[in-house]
Design an enzyme around this catalytic site. Structure first.
Site, PDB file in Angstrom:
ATOM      1  N   GLN A 125     -16.880   6.601  10.461  1.00 12.49           N
ATOM      2  CA  GLN A 125     -18.068   6.022  11.336  1.00 12.49           C
ATOM      3  C   GLN A 125     -19.359   7.200  11.223  1.00 12.49           C
ATOM      4  O   GLN A 125     -19.767   8.071  12.017  1.00 12.49           O
ATOM      5  CB  GLN A 125     -17.816   6.016  12.760  1.00 12.49           C
ATOM      6  CG  GLN A 125     -18.847   5.514  13.705  1.00 12.49           C
ATOM      7  CD  GLN A 125     -18.403   4.229  14.000  1.00 12.49           C
ATOM      8  OE1 GLN A 125     -17.434   3.601  14.146  1.00 12.49           O
ATOM      9  NE2 GLN A 125     -19.561   3.380  14.230  1.00 12.49           N
ATOM     10  N   PHE A 126     -20.068   7.161  10.235  1.00  9.17           N
ATOM     11  CA  PHE A 126     -21.137   7.758   9.810  1.00  9.17           C
ATOM     12  C   PHE A 126     -22.289   7.782  11.119  1.00  9.17           C
ATOM     13  O   PHE A 126     -23.145   8.696  11.237  1.00  9.17           O
ATOM     14  CB  PHE A 126     -21.913   7.911   8.526  1.00  9.17           C
ATOM     15  CG  PHE A 126     -22.571   6.597   8.445  1.00  9.17           C
ATOM     16  CD1 PHE A 126     -24.105   6.618   8.730  1.00  9.17           C
ATOM     17  CD2 PHE A 126     -22.081   5.304   8.079  1.00  9.17           C
ATOM     18  CE1 PHE A 126     -24.685   5.617   8.374  1.00  9.17           C
ATOM     19  CE2 PHE A 126     -22.950   4.421   7.918  1.00  9.17           C
ATOM     20  CZ  PHE A 126     -24.425   4.220   7.963  1.00  9.17           C
ATOM     21  N   THR A 127     -22.429   6.556  11.651  1.00  8.44           N
ATOM     22  CA  THR A 127     -23.407   6.340  12.650  1.00  8.44           C
ATOM     23  C   THR A 127     -23.274   6.983  13.730  1.00  8.44           C
ATOM     24  O   THR A 127     -24.415   7.159  14.868  1.00  8.44           O
ATOM     25  CB  THR A 127     -23.494   4.643  13.132  1.00  8.44           C
ATOM     26  OG1 THR A 127     -22.063   4.468  13.610  1.00  8.44           O
ATOM     27  CG2 THR A 127     -23.594   3.785  11.903  1.00  8.44           C
TER      28      THR A 127
END
Length: 146
Positions: free
Chosen positions: A78-80
């Site tokens: 989850q890069f966000t």
């Protein structure tokens, strides 16, 4: 490295309508990697997560770890988690690691968990995913390496 963990009764992840990972009782992890992360961060966070005493004992107190209850992990990249929303209306993702580094450390993280005897299921790195879960508690925590 930043991980949002949720104690779950069950969870699953699908890509293009096909289930690619699912677990019963355990933890669902949203895993974010930043460009400053190293192997030491992976080791620290993996150890912290599997030893957190967040599962209930016979007296109903959070006194048992994932290892104690023989729980599973569903790990989702989850890069966000490294989105910066301070300015404007569109998040800035400059603090997220580039995909090649992020994938290397994400894979190392999951391997580290597996090396401790944990059944780890994953989503598909870089794909659009649908995550379903039943939160237990609810118990939601954030574990960071820095």
């Amino acid at each position: 490295m930043k991980v949002v963990l949720q104690r779950t009764k069950k969870s699953s992840v699908s890509v293009n309508g096909e289930t690619v990972g699912q677990i019963e009782s355990g933890l669902t992890l949203l895993v974010g990697i930043t460009h400053e992360d190293k192997s030491e961060d992976v080791t620290y966070v993996a150890d912290k997560i599997i030893n957190l005493r967040i599962f209930e004992d016979a007296d109903g107190k959070m006194n048992l770890s994932l290892l104690d209850v023989k729980g599973q992990i569903l790990s989702i990249s989850q890069f966000t988690l490294y989105g910066d929303c301070k300015k404007g209306r569109r998040p800035n993702f400059m603090n997220a690691a580039k995909p090649d580094l992020a994938k290397e450390l994400y894979d190392q993280f999951n391997d580290e968990l597996r090396s401790k005897g944990i059944d780890v299921q994953t989503g598909e790195f870089g794909a659009m995913m649908e995550v379903s879960l039943v939160n237990d508690g609810p118990v939601t925590l954030i574990v960071e390496s820095r």
